[in-house]
Write an enzyme that holds these catalytic residues in place. Structure first.
Site, PDB file in Angstrom:
ATOM      1  N   ASP A 273      32.204  47.320  29.625  1.00 23.45           N
ATOM      2  CA  ASP A 273      31.458  47.008  30.574  1.00 23.45           C
ATOM      3  C   ASP A 273      29.858  47.485  30.078  1.00 23.45           C
ATOM      4  O   ASP A 273      29.663  48.151  29.183  1.00 23.45           O
ATOM      5  CB  ASP A 273      31.617  47.610  31.787  1.00 23.45           C
ATOM      6  CG  ASP A 273      31.255  46.944  32.871  1.00 23.45           C
ATOM      7  OD1 ASP A 273      30.192  46.152  33.129  1.00 23.45           O
ATOM      8  OD2 ASP A 273      31.988  46.896  34.159  1.00 23.45           O
TER       9      ASP A 273
ATOM     10  N   GLU B 124      30.928  42.422  28.035  1.00 22.94           N
ATOM     11  CA  GLU B 124      30.025  41.929  29.001  1.00 22.94           C
ATOM     12  C   GLU B 124      28.585  41.944  28.912  1.00 22.94           C
ATOM     13  O   GLU B 124      27.723  41.938  29.862  1.00 22.94           O
ATOM     14  CB  GLU B 124      30.240  42.978  30.620  1.00 22.94           C
ATOM     15  CG  GLU B 124      31.640  42.739  30.982  1.00 22.94           C
ATOM     16  CD  GLU B 124      31.710  43.220  32.380  1.00 22.94           C
ATOM     17  OE1 GLU B 124      30.824  42.916  33.268  1.00 22.94           O
ATOM     18  OE2 GLU B 124      32.757  43.769  32.775  1.00 22.94           O
ATOM     19  N   TRP B 125      28.363  41.709  27.519  1.00 26.82           N
ATOM     20  CA  TRP B 125      26.826  41.764  26.886  1.00 26.82           C
ATOM     21  C   TRP B 125      26.069  41.049  27.794  1.00 26.82           C
ATOM     22  O   TRP B 125      25.309  41.245  28.505  1.00 26.82           O
ATOM     23  CB  TRP B 125      27.085  41.697  25.462  1.00 26.82           C
ATOM     24  CG  TRP B 125      26.066  41.657  24.586  1.00 26.82           C
ATOM     25  CD1 TRP B 125      24.475  41.317  25.235  1.00 26.82           C
ATOM     26  CD2 TRP B 125      25.875  41.360  23.137  1.00 26.82           C
ATOM     27  NE1 TRP B 125      23.730  41.022  23.833  1.00 26.82           N
ATOM     28  CE2 TRP B 125      24.615  40.999  23.009  1.00 26.82           C
ATOM     29  CE3 TRP B 125      27.059  41.313  22.435  1.00 26.82           C
ATOM     30  CZ2 TRP B 125      24.210  40.756  21.570  1.00 26.82           C
ATOM     31  CZ3 TRP B 125      26.445  41.230  21.150  1.00 26.82           C
ATOM     32  CH2 TRP B 125      25.192  40.783  20.688  1.00 26.82           C
ATOM     33  N   PRO B 126      26.396  39.381  27.541  1.00 25.02           N
ATOM     34  CA  PRO B 126      25.463  38.360  28.203  1.00 25.02           C
ATOM     35  C   PRO B 126      25.450  38.672  29.782  1.00 25.02           C
ATOM     36  O   PRO B 126      24.471  37.962  30.312  1.00 25.02           O
ATOM     37  CB  PRO B 126      26.172  37.002  27.622  1.00 25.02           C
ATOM     38  CG  PRO B 126      27.405  37.525  27.317  1.00 25.02           C
ATOM     39  CD  PRO B 126      27.459  38.647  27.103  1.00 25.02           C
ATOM     40  N   LEU B 127      26.233  39.240  30.487  1.00 28.55           N
ATOM     41  CA  LEU B 127      26.146  39.210  31.793  1.00 28.55           C
ATOM     42  C   LEU B 127      25.037  40.211  32.135  1.00 28.55           C
ATOM     43  O   LEU B 127      24.179  39.882  33.131  1.00 28.55           O
ATOM     44  CB  LEU B 127      27.250  39.948  32.296  1.00 28.55           C
ATOM     45  CG  LEU B 127      27.269  40.287  34.032  1.00 28.55           C
ATOM     46  CD1 LEU B 127      27.038  39.196  34.884  1.00 28.55           C
ATOM     47  CD2 LEU B 127      28.671  40.896  34.401  1.00 28.55           C
ATOM     48  N   TYR B 128      24.817  41.336  31.396  1.00 29.15           N
ATOM     49  CA  TYR B 128      23.621  42.106  31.760  1.00 29.15           C
ATOM     50  C   TYR B 128      22.489  41.643  31.508  1.00 29.15           C
ATOM     51  O   TYR B 128      21.473  41.862  32.108  1.00 29.15           O
ATOM     52  CB  TYR B 128      24.320  43.574  31.002  1.00 29.15           C
ATOM     53  CG  TYR B 128      25.111  44.190  32.077  1.00 29.15           C
ATOM     54  CD1 TYR B 128      25.022  44.773  33.118  1.00 29.15           C
ATOM     55  CD2 TYR B 128      26.669  44.135  31.921  1.00 29.15           C
ATOM     56  CE1 TYR B 128      26.003  45.497  34.039  1.00 29.15           C
ATOM     57  CE2 TYR B 128      27.618  44.412  32.348  1.00 29.15           C
ATOM     58  CZ  TYR B 128      27.320  45.378  33.604  1.00 29.15           C
ATOM     59  OH  TYR B 128      28.223  45.728  34.434  1.00 29.15           O
TER      60      TYR B 128
ATOM     61  N   ASP C  86      30.397  38.973  38.750  1.00 30.81           N
ATOM     62  CA  ASP C  86      31.982  39.234  39.061  1.00 30.81           C
ATOM     63  C   ASP C  86      32.569  38.030  39.842  1.00 30.81           C
ATOM     64  O   ASP C  86      31.728  37.867  40.921  1.00 30.81           O
ATOM     65  CB  ASP C  86      32.042  40.497  39.631  1.00 30.81           C
ATOM     66  CG  ASP C  86      31.729  41.735  38.802  1.00 30.81           C
ATOM     67  OD1 ASP C  86      31.464  41.261  37.556  1.00 30.81           O
ATOM     68  OD2 ASP C  86      32.066  42.778  39.174  1.00 30.81           O
TER      69      ASP C  86
HETATM   70  C1  GLA Z   1      31.780  45.379  36.775  1.00 32.01           C
HETATM   71  C2  GLA Z   1      32.537  44.529  35.936  1.00 32.01           C
HETATM   72  C3  GLA Z   1      33.714  44.095  36.772  1.00 32.01           C
HETATM   73  C4  GLA Z   1      34.406  45.531  36.808  1.00 32.01           C
HETATM   74  C5  GLA Z   1      33.513  46.494  37.538  1.00 32.01           C
HETATM   75  C6  GLA Z   1      34.213  47.889  37.476  1.00 32.01           C
HETATM   76  O1  GLA Z   1      31.201  44.886  37.954  1.00 32.01           O
HETATM   77  O2  GLA Z   1      31.983  43.299  35.926  1.00 32.01           O
HETATM   78  O3  GLA Z   1      34.634  43.189  36.230  1.00 32.01           O
HETATM   79  O4  GLA Z   1      35.039  46.115  35.872  1.00 32.01           O
HETATM   80  O5  GLA Z   1      32.542  46.631  37.010  1.00 32.01           O
HETATM   81  O6  GLA Z   1      33.541  48.991  38.250  1.00 32.01           O
END
Ligand code: GLA
Length: 432
Positions: A158, A190-194, A219
């Site tokens: 994450d 989760e690199w591109p999400l951030y 999410d």
């Molecule tokens: C982020 C991630 C979720 C989950 C939560 C846990 O929001 O995107 O998929 O892992 O953290 O805190």
């Protein structure tokens, strides 16, 4: 010990030459993950069955074996946030919460491996995880080695509590450290999400060289709005995403919420179908101890799973969108075949009858196709490109069909799509 950009850059330039090639995720990974359903419930005193503890993961593993999920391909049982103790041990190593995980991660790994399952773990590139547990920043190499020593099989990494500007160094560094352990550990980023959250562009070429799967959108939640939002985002960015995904590296639109509380039966058909059309990871977050038979049947639907797991791993194209009706097309095996999906996101009415000449959908093989409805497996007949294909799509539902050419011809270049890249992909994958 300070995080040094220069040090990371020098590692990257000397050792990280090109391409994540860890042999994993040749088809999209399938499994179970705790987050959406069980979040950060650490109350094992009064909610023993549903708190984040080894019992929860062992229960799910037992259910996956007993009810046929493992045999259908769901193999990773994965921890999300909140498995950690509040502090590292005296040597700086991560440790599981000792009360909730009395067997430790090694005990849980053994439990999974002895049942033919794999264990996934969760950490965060920043100083703390999203829920506030110790993060990997300044400890990445040690943590990668710890996961390998524990014989973990997947890492979800994450990005809370870090600077998204650093992601392009931090994620490749972790990928490198994982590879250096010599243990194949599927790397879920989760690199591109951030980057997306900060409106920064993502370099998917580099992401695909670093990660096996990557989250790039908000999410998922247990709601129809969330599922529709993801489908829209994947549709609106379809060409970019399709060009950067395939065996070894897939976009991850997040967990499957079938069997939870928020989706109708028809909406569950939509999520399962669209994720399969994208060759997305199928990672359930539900309670397999308590699930309705119709949700279970969709999760285990062989024809849908086969679409998701197609060896070419092509993300479907959204070939048209008219108001709230859209059509998606995905080339699959055997050679020359397509799955096509009408998705109708309308909140009233009785749905709509559709009549489309087959070549208008992009199915142009002159010898024609055998067409089968996918979810129920109903055979529909032989159609030539000039024949009109008729079906009915209901509100907030999908109509899914598979067309297999009679001749086994190659995917035709058509008005609606260009599949010329497929011949090379098939050769690379030794499918030809
Ligand atoms: C982020 C991630 C979720 C989950 C939560 C846990 O929001 O995107 O998929 O892992 O953290 O805190």
């Amino acid at each position: 010990m300070l995080w040094s950009l220069a040090a990371i850059l020098s590692i990257l330039s000397t050792e990280f030459v090109c391409c994540l090639d860890n042999g994993l995720a040749r088809t999209p990974p399938m499994g179970w993950l705790s987050w959406t359903r069980f979040t950060c419930n650490t109350n094992c005193v009064t909610d023993m069955d549903n708190c984040i503890s080894e019992k929860l993961f062992m229960d799910m593993a037992d259910q996956m074996v007993a009810d046929g999920y493992r045999d259908a391909g769901y193999e990773y049982v994965s921890l999300d946030d909140c498995w950690l103790a509040e502090i590292r041990d005296k040597d700086g190593r991560l440790q599981a919460d000792p009360l909730r995980f009395p067997s430790g991660i090694t005990g849980l790994v053994k439990y999974m491996h002895s049942r033919g399952l794999k264990l996934g773990i969760y950490e965060d590139f920043g100083t703390r995880t999203c829920a506030g547990y110790p993060g990997s920043e300044f400890y990445m190499q040690l943590d990668a080695q710890t996961f390998a020593d524990w014989e973990v099989d997947l890492l979800k990494f994450d990005g809370c509590n870090s600077n998204p500007q650093d992601d392009k160094f931090g994620y490749p560094a972790m990928s490198l450290y994982l590879n250096k352990t010599g243990r194949p550990i599927l790397f879920s980023c989760e690199w591109p999400l951030y980057e997306y959250q900060k409106q920064m562009p993502s370099n998917y070429t580099n992401i695909a060289k670093t990660c096996n799967v990557w989250r790039n959108f908000w999410d998922v939640s247990d709601s129809w709005d969330s599922i529709k939002g993801i489908i829209k985002y994947y549709g609106d960015n379809n060409a970019l995403f399709q060009a950067n995904s395939g065996p070894g590296g897939f976009f991850d639109p997040d967990m499957i919420v079938l069997g939870d509380f928020g989706l109708s039966y028809y909406q569950q058909r939509v999520q399962m179908t669209m994720w399969a059309m994208w060759s997305a990871p199928l990672v359930m977050s539900n309670d397999l101890r308590n699930i309705r038979p119709e949700s279970k049947a969709l999760l285990l639907n062989k024809r849908l799973l086969e679409i998701d797991q197609d060896p070419m791993g092509v993300m479907a194209s959204r070939i048209w969108l008219f108001s709230n009706l859209e059509l998606w097309l995905k080339p699959v095996m055997p050679k020359g075949s397509f799955v096509f999906v009408y998705f109708y996101s309308q909140d009233n009415g009785n749905g709509i009858p559709l009549s489309t000449p087959l070549d208008g959908i992009g199915l142009t093989d002159p010898n024609g196709y055998n067409i089968t409805e996918v979810i129920d497996g109903q055979y529909m007949g032989i159609y030539k490109p000039s024949d009109t294909f008729k079906c009915h799509v209901y509100p907030n539902d999908v109509f899914v069909a598979k067309a297999v050419p009679l001749s086994g011809a190659f995917w035709a270049r058509s008005k609606v799509s260009d599949w010329s890249f497929l011949e090379k992909r098939m050769k690379d994958l030794k499918l030809l």
